[in-house]
Structures are given as structure tokens and as C-alpha cells.
Write a protein that holds these residues in place. Structure first.
Motif, PDB file in Angstrom:
ATOM      1  N   GLU A  47       0.821  -1.211   0.000  1.00  0.00           N
ATOM      2  CA  GLU A  47       0.000   0.000   0.000  1.00  0.00           C
ATOM      3  C   GLU A  47       0.856   1.263   0.000  1.00  0.00           C
ATOM      4  O   GLU A  47       0.514   2.255  -0.642  1.00  0.00           O
ATOM      5  CB  GLU A  47      -0.934   0.002   1.211  1.00  0.00           C
ATOM      6  N   MET A  48       1.974   1.201   0.696  1.00  0.00           N
ATOM      7  CA  MET A  48       2.866   2.364   0.748  1.00  0.00           C
ATOM      8  C   MET A  48       3.414   2.671  -0.644  1.00  0.00           C
ATOM      9  O   MET A  48       3.498   3.843  -1.048  1.00  0.00           O
ATOM     10  CB  MET A  48       4.008   2.111   1.732  1.00  0.00           C
ATOM     11  N   GLU A  49       3.775   1.628  -1.384  1.00  0.00           N
ATOM     12  CA  GLU A  49       4.299   1.830  -2.734  1.00  0.00           C
ATOM     13  C   GLU A  49       3.263   2.484  -3.639  1.00  0.00           C
ATOM     14  O   GLU A  49       3.605   3.293  -4.501  1.00  0.00           O
ATOM     15  CB  GLU A  49       4.735   0.492  -3.338  1.00  0.00           C
ATOM     16  N   PRO A  54       6.576   9.644  -3.479  1.00  0.00           N
ATOM     17  CA  PRO A  54       7.954   9.145  -3.634  1.00  0.00           C
ATOM     18  C   PRO A  54       8.985   9.990  -2.892  1.00  0.00           C
ATOM     19  O   PRO A  54       9.985   9.477  -2.401  1.00  0.00           O
ATOM     20  CB  PRO A  54       8.204   9.216  -5.142  1.00  0.00           C
ATOM     21  N   GLU A  55       8.745  11.293  -2.795  1.00  0.00           N
ATOM     22  CA  GLU A  55       9.716  12.162  -2.122  1.00  0.00           C
ATOM     23  C   GLU A  55       9.475  12.266  -0.626  1.00  0.00           C
ATOM     24  O   GLU A  55      10.195  12.946   0.080  1.00  0.00           O
ATOM     25  CB  GLU A  55       9.698  13.569  -2.752  1.00  0.00           C
ATOM     26  N   GLY A  56       8.455  11.585  -0.138  1.00  0.00           N
ATOM     27  CA  GLY A  56       8.133  11.607   1.280  1.00  0.00           C
ATOM     28  C   GLY A  56       7.015  12.586   1.564  1.00  0.00           C
ATOM     29  O   GLY A  56       6.664  13.415   0.732  1.00  0.00           O
ATOM     30  N   GLY A  57       6.432  12.443   2.717  1.00  0.00           N
ATOM     31  CA  GLY A  57       5.331  13.318   3.090  1.00  0.00           C
ATOM     32  C   GLY A  57       4.506  12.677   4.185  1.00  0.00           C
ATOM     33  O   GLY A  57       4.906  11.657   4.768  1.00  0.00           O
ATOM     34  N   PRO A  58       3.341  13.233   4.479  1.00  0.00           N
ATOM     35  CA  PRO A  58       2.535  12.714   5.593  1.00  0.00           C
ATOM     36  C   PRO A  58       2.036  11.280   5.374  1.00  0.00           C
ATOM     37  O   PRO A  58       1.998  10.496   6.324  1.00  0.00           O
ATOM     38  CB  PRO A  58       1.366  13.695   5.689  1.00  0.00           C
ATOM     39  N   ILE A  59       1.713  10.920   4.151  1.00  0.00           N
ATOM     40  CA  ILE A  59       1.241   9.554   3.894  1.00  0.00           C
ATOM     41  C   ILE A  59       2.391   8.567   4.066  1.00  0.00           C
ATOM     42  O   ILE A  59       2.241   7.512   4.685  1.00  0.00           O
ATOM     43  CB  ILE A  59       0.614   9.439   2.487  1.00  0.00           C
ATOM     44  N   ASP A  61       5.017   9.012   5.897  1.00  0.00           N
ATOM     45  CA  ASP A  61       5.331   8.974   7.329  1.00  0.00           C
ATOM     46  C   ASP A  61       4.361   8.064   8.092  1.00  0.00           C
ATOM     47  O   ASP A  61       4.764   7.310   8.982  1.00  0.00           O
ATOM     48  CB  ASP A  61       5.294  10.375   7.932  1.00  0.00           C
ATOM     49  N   ARG A  62       3.089   8.129   7.711  1.00  0.00           N
ATOM     50  CA  ARG A  62       2.085   7.294   8.378  1.00  0.00           C
ATOM     51  C   ARG A  62       2.380   5.808   8.141  1.00  0.00           C
ATOM     52  O   ARG A  62       2.343   4.997   9.063  1.00  0.00           O
ATOM     53  CB  ARG A  62       0.690   7.645   7.863  1.00  0.00           C
ATOM     54  N   TYR A  63       2.701   5.465   6.884  1.00  0.00           N
ATOM     55  CA  TYR A  63       3.032   4.071   6.589  1.00  0.00           C
ATOM     56  C   TYR A  63       4.329   3.639   7.269  1.00  0.00           C
ATOM     57  O   TYR A  63       4.457   2.500   7.739  1.00  0.00           O
ATOM     58  CB  TYR A  63       3.125   3.834   5.079  1.00  0.00           C
ATOM     59  N   ALA A  64       5.293   4.542   7.323  1.00  0.00           N
ATOM     60  CA  ALA A  64       6.566   4.218   7.995  1.00  0.00           C
ATOM     61  C   ALA A  64       6.329   3.931   9.471  1.00  0.00           C
ATOM     62  O   ALA A  64       6.902   2.980  10.025  1.00  0.00           O
ATOM     63  CB  ALA A  64       7.556   5.363   7.813  1.00  0.00           C
ATOM     64  N   ASP A  65       5.474   4.723  10.101  1.00  0.00           N
ATOM     65  CA  ASP A  65       5.148   4.485  11.515  1.00  0.00           C
ATOM     66  C   ASP A  65       4.456   3.140  11.702  1.00  0.00           C
ATOM     67  O   ASP A  65       4.749   2.389  12.642  1.00  0.00           O
ATOM     68  CB  ASP A  65       4.262   5.603  12.061  1.00  0.00           C
ATOM     69  N   GLN A  66       3.529   2.832  10.799  1.00  0.00           N
ATOM     70  CA  GLN A  66       2.808   1.560  10.869  1.00  0.00           C
ATOM     71  C   GLN A  66       3.771   0.387  10.688  1.00  0.00           C
ATOM     72  O   GLN A  66       3.716  -0.601  11.431  1.00  0.00           O
ATOM     73  CB  GLN A  66       1.721   1.519   9.801  1.00  0.00           C
TER      74      GLN A  66
END
Length: 94
Positions: A47-49, A54-59, A61-66
């Protein structure tokens, strides 16, 4: 006196067997939890892909936290499984 000793030895063997069976059941439950966490991780990466910037952002960051939370939970379960197998190994020595 010998018969009484044999009864105690047999009782201990069954107690150890019963405890090992419960530990095996616990290990299977933990392994199932680990499998579910692995599936959740795969889904989160997929889902993150598709959704994250691609350059990062709030979405992203949310997936990275998950993903970080799931990885941490997986490590905890892995340690718990190691402890259960350690207990089983000690009981196997009898």
C-alpha cells in the motif's frame, strides 16, 4: 515402597508431558501471530508503494510508523517464541 516410587515417577512424566504439550500449543499460537504480522507488513509495504509520495510526506510517514510498529511487534513475538522453545528444550532433557 518401590511401587510408590514408580507411581511418583510416572506421575512426574505425565506432568512434564502435559506441560510440554501446553508449551507446544503456545508456540503454535505465537507462530500464527508472527505469520499474521508478516502478512500485515507485506500489505503495508504494498500500500505504501501505491499511495505514498515518492519524495516523502505525511502519507509516507504514516506508513513508515505503521511498518515500524509491526516490525517491533514481530521482534517481540520472536523473542517470546524463543523463550517458549527454551522452556521446551529444558523439559526435553528429562
Amino acid at each position: 515402597m518401590i511401587k510408590l516410587k514408580n507411581i511418583f515417577e510416572k506421575t512426574n512424566i505425565w506432568k512434564i508431558f502435559d506441560k510440554k504439550q501446553r508449551l507446544y500449543s503456545d508456540a503454535m499460537d505465537i507462530e500464527m501471530d508472527m505469520k499474521n504480522i508478516t502478512n500485515d507488513l507485506k500489505l503495508a509495504h504494498r500500500e505504501m508503494e501505491q499511495e505514498a509520495e515518492p519524495e516523502g510526506g505525511p502519507i509516507a510517514d504514516r506508513y513508515a510508523d505503521q511498518i515500524h510498529k509491526l516490525e517491533k511487534e514481530y521482534k517481540k513475538k520472536k523473542l517470546e517464541l524463543k523463550k517458549v522453545f527454551s522452556k521446551i528444550d529444558r523439559l526435553e532433557r528429562y
